[in-house]
Design an enzyme around this catalytic site. Sequence first.
Site, short mmCIF file in Angstrom:
data_model
loop_
_atom_site.label_atom_id
_atom_site.label_comp_id
_atom_site.label_asym_id
_atom_site.label_seq_id
_atom_site.Cartn_x
_atom_site.Cartn_y
_atom_site.Cartn_z
N GLU A 92 -1.32 -30.17 -20.96
CA GLU A 92 -2.61 -30.13 -20.28
C GLU A 92 -2.77 -31.33 -19.36
O GLU A 92 -2.22 -32.40 -19.60
CB GLU A 92 -3.74 -30.14 -21.33
N CYS A 105 -5.85 -36.82 -14.73
CA CYS A 105 -5.24 -37.43 -15.91
C CYS A 105 -4.02 -36.59 -16.27
O CYS A 105 -4.16 -35.42 -16.63
CB CYS A 105 -6.30 -37.41 -17.01
N CYS A 112 3.38 -36.41 -28.88
CA CYS A 112 3.63 -37.86 -28.87
C CYS A 112 4.14 -38.25 -30.25
O CYS A 112 3.65 -37.76 -31.27
CB CYS A 112 2.35 -38.62 -28.55
N CYS A 116 -0.93 -42.30 -33.51
CA CYS A 116 -2.18 -43.05 -33.68
C CYS A 116 -3.16 -42.16 -34.45
O CYS A 116 -3.28 -40.97 -34.17
CB CYS A 116 -2.76 -43.46 -32.33
N CYS A 119 -5.93 -39.79 -32.71
CA CYS A 119 -5.55 -39.04 -31.50
C CYS A 119 -4.98 -37.67 -31.87
O CYS A 119 -4.05 -37.57 -32.67
CB CYS A 119 -4.52 -39.85 -30.72
N CYS A 334 -10.32 -37.93 -23.51
CA CYS A 334 -9.19 -38.72 -23.99
C CYS A 334 -8.90 -38.41 -25.45
O CYS A 334 -9.80 -38.41 -26.27
CB CYS A 334 -9.53 -40.21 -23.91
N1 SAH Z 1 -0.24 -42.96 -25.00
C1 SAH Z 1 -0.99 -43.72 -24.08
C2 SAH Z 1 -1.67 -42.87 -23.03
C3 SAH Z 1 -2.36 -41.61 -23.48
S1 SAH Z 1 -3.78 -41.77 -24.49
C4 SAH Z 1 -1.99 -44.61 -24.79
O1 SAH Z 1 -2.23 -44.39 -25.96
O2 SAH Z 1 -2.46 -45.55 -24.16
C5 SAH Z 1 -5.02 -42.33 -23.34
C6 SAH Z 1 -6.16 -43.09 -24.02
O3 SAH Z 1 -6.95 -42.21 -24.86
C7 SAH Z 1 -5.69 -44.20 -24.93
O4 SAH Z 1 -6.43 -45.38 -24.73
C8 SAH Z 1 -5.97 -43.60 -26.29
O5 SAH Z 1 -6.03 -44.58 -27.27
C9 SAH Z 1 -7.26 -42.88 -26.05
N2 SAH Z 1 -7.62 -41.93 -27.12
C10 SAH Z 1 -6.81 -41.26 -27.94
N3 SAH Z 1 -7.53 -40.50 -28.81
C11 SAH Z 1 -8.84 -40.70 -28.51
C12 SAH Z 1 -10.06 -40.19 -29.02
N4 SAH Z 1 -10.09 -39.27 -29.98
N5 SAH Z 1 -11.23 -40.63 -28.49
C13 SAH Z 1 -11.22 -41.52 -27.47
N6 SAH Z 1 -10.10 -42.02 -26.91
C14 SAH Z 1 -8.91 -41.62 -27.43
FE1 SF4 Z 2 0.40 -41.19 -28.47
FE2 SF4 Z 2 -2.18 -40.59 -28.72
FE3 SF4 Z 2 -1.26 -42.93 -29.61
FE4 SF4 Z 2 -1.44 -42.48 -26.95
S1 SF4 Z 2 -3.14 -42.55 -28.40
S2 SF4 Z 2 0.31 -43.36 -28.09
S3 SF4 Z 2 -0.94 -40.27 -26.90
S4 SF4 Z 2 -0.68 -40.91 -30.39
#
Ligand code: SAH
Ligand code: SF4
Length: 344
Positions: A92, A105, A112, A116, A119, A334
């Site tokens: 997406e 974006c 991934c 985290c 996420c 995000c």
């Molecule tokens: N992997 C990279 C880029 C993709 S995620 C990274 O983690 O930086 C892009 C942003 O979305 C990151 O700052 C991530 O921490 C944030 N993000 C992930 N899950 C989220 C959520 N449920 N609510 C708000 N931001 C989130």
């Molecule tokens: Fe991967 Fe999501 Fe962590 Fe970004 S925030 S590194 S996309 S698991």
Amino acid sequence: MRPSFIKNFTLEQLEDWVRSLGEKSFRARQLFNHLYARNVVSWSQCTDLSLAFRKQLEFSAHLDALFVSGIDEAPDGARKYLFRLHDGNFIESVLIPDPPRCTLCVSSQVGCALGCKFCLTGSMGLKRNLETAEIVDQVCHALRDPVLGNQVNSLVFMGMGEPLANYDEVLRAIRIITDSNGLMFSHRRVTLSTVGLVPLMGRLGSETPVNLAVSVHAADDELRNELMPINRKYPLSELMRACREYPLAPRKRITFEYILLDGVNDSPKQAKDLVRLLEGARAKVNLIPFNPHPGSVYRTPREERVLDFQDVLRKANLTAIIRKSRGNEISAACGQLAAIGAGN
Ligand code: SAH
Ligand code: SF4
């Protein structure tokens, strides 16, 4: 042999490839112009190329690396594209109008590996890396969108995946996206977001001047270990050293992203810890109230709590912006991108 995706090639690589087909190298520039300035959808539009060469291209190169499988529009105008890849996987991208900005974006991986806790993409695990063409084509498709396509003026690598974990393909995509013969985005309008793969941050800084965003989310190792397993490999001290050493043009800063999770990392004391962590770095902070998704154990803090957190940072002279959530209603915010079960 499977035909190559033509959008995998930088201009220099395309010159070599065109020569290997027995054509003169200036044809590569012509092709680049068709692919990016004109954003053609079929080889038949390239009428200044000989019929024989077009036939050869059709046989040996894929013009499209992905296909639009659906477009959702949120009440706030954000648009989410679901793309099907050649192997049946889905990814997406999200287009967010916020005049004068209109930001796309893009995704860099299918899923991934970094897991985290907050996420949704992370909960999928890693299916595979995207090829350069699959990254570049997300931009080509969005630019063709009849609704907002002609307004796209900035790009963020904040979709699915960790861009530095797919370094070579992402860097090549950046080259094409910013090439003055390619998609012509200024480096100032391209931002890469990373959790902080420290050795690759140094490489990125030496190879391209795009903006850097670092997902920090916690100012102490214990909590960051829990939220982001990558912190066990690259703890905050190493991450911050890499940030302080990162080559930045005058007046440029690194953006530190900080998700606010209710009762987890959003106290005034934790805001002070963040101030201390960022001392000595050229930093600004984006505060992102958690975007909920099904199955998540976290909650979004009350607005008052978010404002209090911001206040602590501001009083310490840090630029701190609250990023309001966009596209929530269509799971386009995000950390909500998953494309799970798409097409079923
Ligand atoms: N992997 C990279 C880029 C993709 S995620 C990274 O983690 O930086 C892009 C942003 O979305 C990151 O700052 C991530 O921490 C944030 N993000 C992930 N899950 C989220 C959520 N449920 N609510 C708000 N931001 C989130
Ligand atoms: Fe991967 Fe999501 Fe962590 Fe970004 S925030 S590194 S996309 S698991």
